[in-house]
Design a protein around this motif. Structure first.
Motif, PDB file in Angstrom:
ATOM      1  N   LYS A 123       5.758  21.703  20.971  1.00 54.22           N
ATOM      2  CA  LYS A 123       4.565  21.175  21.635  1.00 54.22           C
ATOM      3  C   LYS A 123       3.766  20.299  20.674  1.00 54.22           C
ATOM      4  CE  LYS A 123       0.362  22.576  23.968  1.00 54.22           C
ATOM      5  NZ  LYS A 123      -0.478  23.687  24.413  1.00 54.22           N
ATOM      6  N   ARG A 124       3.655  20.743  19.446  1.00 56.04           N
ATOM      7  CA  ARG A 124       2.912  19.978  18.444  1.00 56.04           C
ATOM      8  C   ARG A 124       3.555  18.614  18.190  1.00 56.04           C
ATOM      9  NH1 ARG A 124       1.847  22.419  12.530  1.00 56.04           N
ATOM     10  NH2 ARG A 124       1.084  20.498  11.630  1.00 56.04           N
ATOM     11  N   GLU A 125       4.886  18.582  18.116  1.00 61.36           N
ATOM     12  CA  GLU A 125       5.594  17.306  17.938  1.00 61.36           C
ATOM     13  C   GLU A 125       5.370  16.393  19.143  1.00 61.36           C
ATOM     14  OE1 GLU A 125       9.656  18.346  17.264  1.00 61.36           O
ATOM     15  OE2 GLU A 125       9.313  18.805  15.143  1.00 61.36           O
ATOM     16  N   ARG A 126       5.398  16.966  20.346  1.00 57.40           N
ATOM     17  CA  ARG A 126       5.184  16.164  21.551  1.00 57.40           C
ATOM     18  C   ARG A 126       3.781  15.571  21.562  1.00 57.40           C
ATOM     19  NH1 ARG A 126       2.792  17.471  26.123  1.00 57.40           N
ATOM     20  NH2 ARG A 126       2.859  19.698  25.664  1.00 57.40           N
ATOM     21  N   LEU A 127       2.784  16.382  21.232  1.00 57.22           N
ATOM     22  CA  LEU A 127       1.399  15.880  21.202  1.00 57.22           C
ATOM     23  C   LEU A 127       1.213  14.805  20.144  1.00 57.22           C
ATOM     24  CD1 LEU A 127      -0.570  19.211  21.689  1.00 57.22           C
ATOM     25  CD2 LEU A 127      -0.262  17.368  23.346  1.00 57.22           C
ATOM     26  N   ARG A 128       1.852  14.989  18.990  1.00 54.20           N
ATOM     27  CA  ARG A 128       1.764  13.985  17.931  1.00 54.20           C
ATOM     28  C   ARG A 128       2.387  12.667  18.381  1.00 54.20           C
ATOM     29  NH1 ARG A 128       3.726  16.379  13.019  1.00 54.20           N
ATOM     30  NH2 ARG A 128       1.563  16.885  12.600  1.00 54.20           N
TER      31      ARG A 128
ATOM     32  N   GLU B 259       2.730  11.602  21.509  1.00 61.32           N
ATOM     33  CA  GLU B 259       1.856  10.999  22.521  1.00 61.32           C
ATOM     34  C   GLU B 259       0.654  10.322  21.871  1.00 61.32           C
ATOM     35  OE1 GLU B 259       0.786  14.076  25.238  1.00 61.32           O
ATOM     36  OE2 GLU B 259       2.799  14.219  26.090  1.00 61.32           O
ATOM     37  N   ARG B 260       0.087  10.950  20.855  1.00 64.76           N
ATOM     38  CA  ARG B 260      -1.061  10.372  20.162  1.00 64.76           C
ATOM     39  C   ARG B 260      -0.674   9.077  19.450  1.00 64.76           C
ATOM     40  NH1 ARG B 260      -2.808  14.797  17.797  1.00 64.76           N
ATOM     41  NH2 ARG B 260      -1.455  14.540  15.981  1.00 64.76           N
ATOM     42  N   GLU B 261       0.496   9.058  18.811  1.00 64.67           N
ATOM     43  CA  GLU B 261       0.960   7.839  18.148  1.00 64.67           C
ATOM     44  C   GLU B 261       1.234   6.738  19.163  1.00 64.67           C
ATOM     45  OE1 GLU B 261       4.327   9.038  15.865  1.00 64.67           O
ATOM     46  OE2 GLU B 261       3.100   9.955  14.295  1.00 64.67           O
TER      47      GLU B 261
ATOM     48  N   ASP C 123      -0.254   6.344  22.054  1.00 60.26           N
ATOM     49  CA  ASP C 123      -1.548   5.847  22.529  1.00 60.26           C
ATOM     50  C   ASP C 123      -2.181   4.910  21.510  1.00 60.26           C
ATOM     51  OD1 ASP C 123      -1.378   7.187  24.889  1.00 60.26           O
ATOM     52  OD2 ASP C 123      -2.632   8.874  24.255  1.00 60.26           O
ATOM     53  N   LEU C 124      -2.047   5.226  20.242  1.00 58.03           N
ATOM     54  CA  LEU C 124      -2.617   4.360  19.202  1.00 58.03           C
ATOM     55  C   LEU C 124      -1.881   3.023  19.152  1.00 58.03           C
ATOM     56  CD1 LEU C 124      -3.256   6.856  16.276  1.00 58.03           C
ATOM     57  CD2 LEU C 124      -4.957   5.670  17.664  1.00 58.03           C
ATOM     58  N   ASN C 125      -0.568   3.047  19.352  1.00 55.00           N
ATOM     59  CA  ASN C 125       0.209   1.807  19.339  1.00 55.00           C
ATOM     60  C   ASN C 125      -0.083   0.933  20.546  1.00 55.00           C
ATOM     61  OD1 ASN C 125       1.438   2.392  16.897  1.00 55.00           O
ATOM     62  ND2 ASN C 125       3.157   3.416  17.862  1.00 55.00           N
ATOM     63  N   LYS C 126      -0.399   1.534  21.692  1.00 48.69           N
ATOM     64  CA  LYS C 126      -0.726   0.763  22.893  1.00 48.69           C
ATOM     65  C   LYS C 126      -2.065   0.044  22.756  1.00 48.69           C
ATOM     66  CE  LYS C 126       1.822   3.468  26.279  1.00 48.69           C
ATOM     67  NZ  LYS C 126       1.712   4.359  27.440  1.00 48.69           N
ATOM     68  N   LYS C 127      -2.989   0.647  22.035  1.00 48.38           N
ATOM     69  CA  LYS C 127      -4.321   0.069  21.885  1.00 48.38           C
ATOM     70  C   LYS C 127      -4.334  -1.134  20.952  1.00 48.38           C
ATOM     71  CE  LYS C 127      -6.853   4.248  22.950  1.00 48.38           C
ATOM     72  NZ  LYS C 127      -7.798   5.263  22.481  1.00 48.38           N
ATOM     73  N   ARG C 128      -3.334  -1.262  20.115  1.00 43.52           N
ATOM     74  CA  ARG C 128      -3.290  -2.374  19.153  1.00 43.52           C
ATOM     75  C   ARG C 128      -2.803  -3.622  19.770  1.00 43.52           C
ATOM     76  NH1 ARG C 128      -1.138   0.422  13.624  1.00 43.52           N
ATOM     77  NH2 ARG C 128      -2.839   1.843  13.483  1.00 43.52           N
TER      78      ARG C 128
END
Length: 70
Positions: A54-59, A61-63, A65-70
């Motif tokens: 779960k922790r790997e999946r959340l990490r 997803e967070r990465e 989301d950060l890449n989409k914002k750039r």
């Protein structure tokens, strides 16, 4: 190999070694003690696997989301 797979595998090998070392308890007739320790350890290893997954999946997803914002 992912951390969620590697760490539980190492712990399973460790459990196998410790079960072999503790086989004296089994031969002494302490079946409940021997198998309850093994069972609780297996439960902890399985829970750790799902927690790390779960922790790997959340990490990831967070990465993403950060890449989409750039």
């Amino acid at each position: 190999m992912k951390k969620s797979t590697f760490v539980p595998l190492i712990l399973l090998v460790y459990l196998g070694v410790m079960s072999y070392i503790g086989r004296g308890e089994f031969f002494a007739g302490n079946y409940g003690y021997y198998f309850s320790i093994i069972g609780l350890t297996l439960l902890c290893i399985v829970l750790l696997h799902f927690f790390l997954k779960k922790r790997e999946r959340l990490r990831k997803e967070r990465e993403d989301d950060l890449n989409k914002k750039r």
